[in-house]
Design a protein around this motif. Structure first.
Motif, mmCIF file in Angstrom:
data_model
loop_
_atom_site.group_PDB
_atom_site.id
_atom_site.type_symbol
_atom_site.label_atom_id
_atom_site.label_comp_id
_atom_site.label_asym_id
_atom_site.label_seq_id
_atom_site.Cartn_x
_atom_site.Cartn_y
_atom_site.Cartn_z
ATOM 1 N N VAL A 56 31.658 -16.138 -36.506
ATOM 2 C CA VAL A 56 30.319 -15.708 -37.314
ATOM 3 C C VAL A 56 30.764 -15.329 -38.578
ATOM 4 O O VAL A 56 31.930 -14.753 -38.779
ATOM 5 N N ASP A 113 20.309 -18.612 -39.701
ATOM 6 C CA ASP A 113 19.085 -17.866 -39.105
ATOM 7 C C ASP A 113 17.818 -18.528 -39.121
ATOM 8 O O ASP A 113 16.916 -18.245 -38.477
ATOM 9 N N VAL A 162 27.096 -10.701 -31.638
ATOM 10 C CA VAL A 162 27.917 -11.803 -31.279
ATOM 11 C C VAL A 162 28.791 -11.623 -30.128
ATOM 12 O O VAL A 162 29.269 -12.539 -29.380
ATOM 13 N N TYR A 167 19.187 -18.734 -26.720
ATOM 14 C CA TYR A 167 20.803 -19.055 -26.905
ATOM 15 C C TYR A 167 21.122 -20.117 -25.922
ATOM 16 O O TYR A 167 21.871 -21.084 -26.293
ATOM 17 N N TYR A 182 23.861 -14.505 -39.664
ATOM 18 C CA TYR A 182 23.299 -13.880 -38.481
ATOM 19 C C TYR A 182 23.106 -12.591 -38.698
ATOM 20 O O TYR A 182 23.736 -11.560 -38.484
ATOM 21 N N ALA A 209 25.945 -7.106 -36.473
ATOM 22 C CA ALA A 209 26.101 -8.617 -36.186
ATOM 23 C C ALA A 209 27.453 -8.723 -35.253
ATOM 24 O O ALA A 209 27.359 -9.522 -34.373
ATOM 25 N N ARG A 221 19.607 -11.395 -35.074
ATOM 26 C CA ARG A 221 19.034 -12.656 -34.038
ATOM 27 C C ARG A 221 19.560 -12.763 -32.562
ATOM 28 O O ARG A 221 19.558 -13.759 -32.014
ATOM 29 N N PHE A 255 28.146 -19.309 -36.421
ATOM 30 C CA PHE A 255 26.757 -18.551 -36.852
ATOM 31 C C PHE A 255 26.901 -18.231 -38.345
ATOM 32 O O PHE A 255 28.008 -17.429 -38.705
#
Length: 589
Positions: free
Chosen positions: A167, A250, A183, A262, A281, A179, A284, A278
């Motif tokens: 990410v 995004d 993740v 996902y 991100y 984030a 999300r 990603f």
């Protein structure tokens, strides 16, 4: 007499004052020594010299006051090593150099401000209400941290990983933190190996810091080693692949995406390419519905795995010790935030043993970008309107385009709807309404105040004891963090989280959300957070011309207390902000 002649001649030089005072003082002393000889002329002498005696005593009193002032100023410099220069320069900055910070004070609520000043003056030497520095609801103390317990462990190397997830997180410190934990949850959900997150360079934040500059990488990996696989870099054979084929932005995922999203969108790419990246991100991953273990892993990441880098902990420890001296054992919050530096950073300065240990941290969101984006007005008249419109045209052209195709909402209605950032004046009125003493130590966590001193003047009129990292740490101590906005923000984060009371002016900000969540998680029910309801506050303040102070106090207290009742998480609410739920914490019975 010589003293009277001097007064008639005009204002003498300082040396002349001291000469006159000294000679008069000696004259009085000699007169008193001879009182036995001149008893018969006592009343005549007093009548003749009463004016001289009064002037001499007055001058002596002034000299003592001046002496006391210099002593106090010297002590203050020891307490605040970087405040000898203009204190306002440390926290009354603005982002736009075209804005004049030397304007007259801007006030929107003159009558209320005057009543607040009078009320604080009356209470200055009285004891504050005991509940000001405590959470009002006892059940808060029943919740204990346990996100690091009973997490369903990943089977480890016995099950083959579906591939690698990396990410590149955008935003500032707090957006990046969210984030990271999102993740981590996604890597577990998709049975993937996580690459240590990267941070995108932003033209807004202008900070090149990466994960290891802000957090402890090895600690992060060790805490989560039984839950997900983590590596520091992609293996060499993966770096040569076409990243664009595995990139997800995004735009590819709905905001607050579910686990099903996902599985449908991301998992096929991961299985096909062995890698997913990603980009950006932001927000999300939704909060509900998610499997219990995935939700708990998010909490474990946020509250246990992310420890600030040693240099940040060390500077923050120094900062907090300059705000207050630890009279008792450090709290669980202090220990989690500062680690080993809570005990190692000892100083030999006198300020470590003086002053109140309590402080209130205020996250004052009144930066020009937020003020301009809100479309509100803040009492600055035509000059303010022109400045903010010019800023919108320069920085928010898309916002102006959207406004052309949307329903017009007046600035009055925007305020009634609670869409306007709170001004420093409004923040001060809330604190005064709650009953905080005028001498309350206020740590200001946002230094880019739109309007500078003209905006802060109403606040400092009520609460003059305002401190910031810029006037508590020396330039040398701040030097390692210059040009690293996220690392500087980490110092504010820690100072806010460790405060005896944390007050926010915008409950939607990421810093306020994460700090209040950390205080709920580790605060043991003794870390109150103040969340003004902007819509209700606007209604109260609209009665500025008629409301009585007692009524104002009652309504402000009720507003804050009702917000503090919302201590447990409900469906769809942020688990980072409201960790009091079964996935994150354990409730004692």
């Amino acid at each position: 007499m010589e003293l009277e002649e001097g007064l008639q001649e005009g204002v003498p030089t300082p040396q002349r004052w001291l000469s006159l005072v000294g000679s008069s003082y000696c004259y009085c002393w000699d007169s008193c020594a001879l009182r036995g000889i001149y008893v018969g002329k006592k009343h005549l002498w007093l009548q003749k010299h009463i004016r001289t005696i009064a002037v001499v005593l007055g001058l002596l009193g002034c000299l003592f006051l001046i002496d006391s002032f210099f002593i106090s100023f010297s002590e203050f410099e020891n307490l605040h090593p970087n405040t000898s220069s203009n204190n306002s320069s440390a926290f009354l900055q603005v982002k736009d150099s075209n804005i004049d910070t030397k304007q007259s004070p801007v006030q929107m609520y003159d009558r209320l401000l005057n009543m607040a000043s009078s009320a604080l003056a009356e209470k200055e030497f009285k004891q504050e209400p005991s509940n000001l520095w405590a959470e009002p609801f006892q059940q808060a103390s029943l919740w204990k941290p346990c996100a690091d317990k009973n997490v369903k462990h990943n089977p480890g190397n016995t099950v083959k990983s579906n591939g690698y997830i990396s990410v590149s997180a955008n935003g500032g410190l707090n957006q990046q933190r969210v984030a990271i934990c999102n993740v981590v949850a996604v890597a577990s959900l998709l049975n993937a190996t996580l690459v240590i997150p990267k941070f995108l360079y932003s033209n807004v934040w202008k900070d090149p810091s990466q994960f290891g500059d802000i957090y402890q990488e090895d600690y992060f990996m060790n805490v989560l080693k039984d839950d997900i696989r983590i590596v520091k870099e992609l293996p060499p054979h993966m770096k040569s692949q076409d990243l664009n084929a595995s990139q997800i932005t995004d735009a590819d995922l709905p905001k607050e995406a579910s686990s099903a999203d996902y599985m449908k969108i991301v998992l096929p790419i991961l299985l096909r390419n062995g890698f997913v990246h990603f980009l950006g991100y932001g927000n999300r991953l939704g909060f509900d519905p998610l499997p219990f273990d995935i939700q708990r892993l998010r909490c474990k990441c946020n509250f246990h795995a992310l420890k600030f880098a040693p240099k940040i902990q060390q500077a923050a420890s120094l900062l907090i010790k300059r705000i207050r001296k630890y009279n008792a054992s450090p709290s669980m919050l202090d220990t989690q935030l500062l680690g080993k530096f809570i005990e190692k950073e000892e100083e030999n300065h006198e300020y470590a043993a003086r002053g109140s240990t309590k402080y209130l941290a205020l996250h004052l969101r009144f930066e020009i970008d937020m003020v301009a984006y809100s479309l509100c007005e803040f009492g600055g008249g035509e000059n303010e309107r022109k400045e903010l419109q010019a800023y919108r045209e320069s920085h928010f052209p898309l916002l102006l385009q959207r406004l052309q195709n949307s329903t017009f909402i007046s600035v009055t209605d925007l305020r009634k709807l609670g869409r306007c950032p709170l001004t420093p004046e409004e923040a001060g009125l809330v604190l005064a309404g709650l009953g905080f003493n005028r001498n309350t130590k206020v740590y200001l966590a946002s230094s880019q105040i739109y309007g500078g001193t003209s905006r802060m003047d109403p606040f400092t009129r009520l609460y003059p004891n305002v401190i910031t990292k810029e006037n508590l740490l020396t330039p040398t101590e701040l030097a390692p963090f210059r040009n690293f906005s996220s690392q500087l923000a980490a110092l504010d984060f820690i100072a806010c989280a460790s405060a005896d009371v944390f007050a926010m002016t915008d409950s939607g900000s990421q810093l306020s959300s994460l700090v209040s969540g950390l205080r709920s998680y580790y605060g043991s029910g003794q870390a109150p957070t103040l969340r003004p309801n902007k819509k209700r506050l606007a209604s109260i303040l609209s009665e500025n011309e008629t409301i009585g102070w007692n009524n104002f106090e009652d309504r402000i207290k009720k507003m804050i207390q009702e917000a503090q009742k919302l201590g447990t998480r409900t469906n769809g609410r942020s688990i980072y902000r409201l960790p009091r739920c079964q996935e994150c914490m354990c409730k004692l019975h």
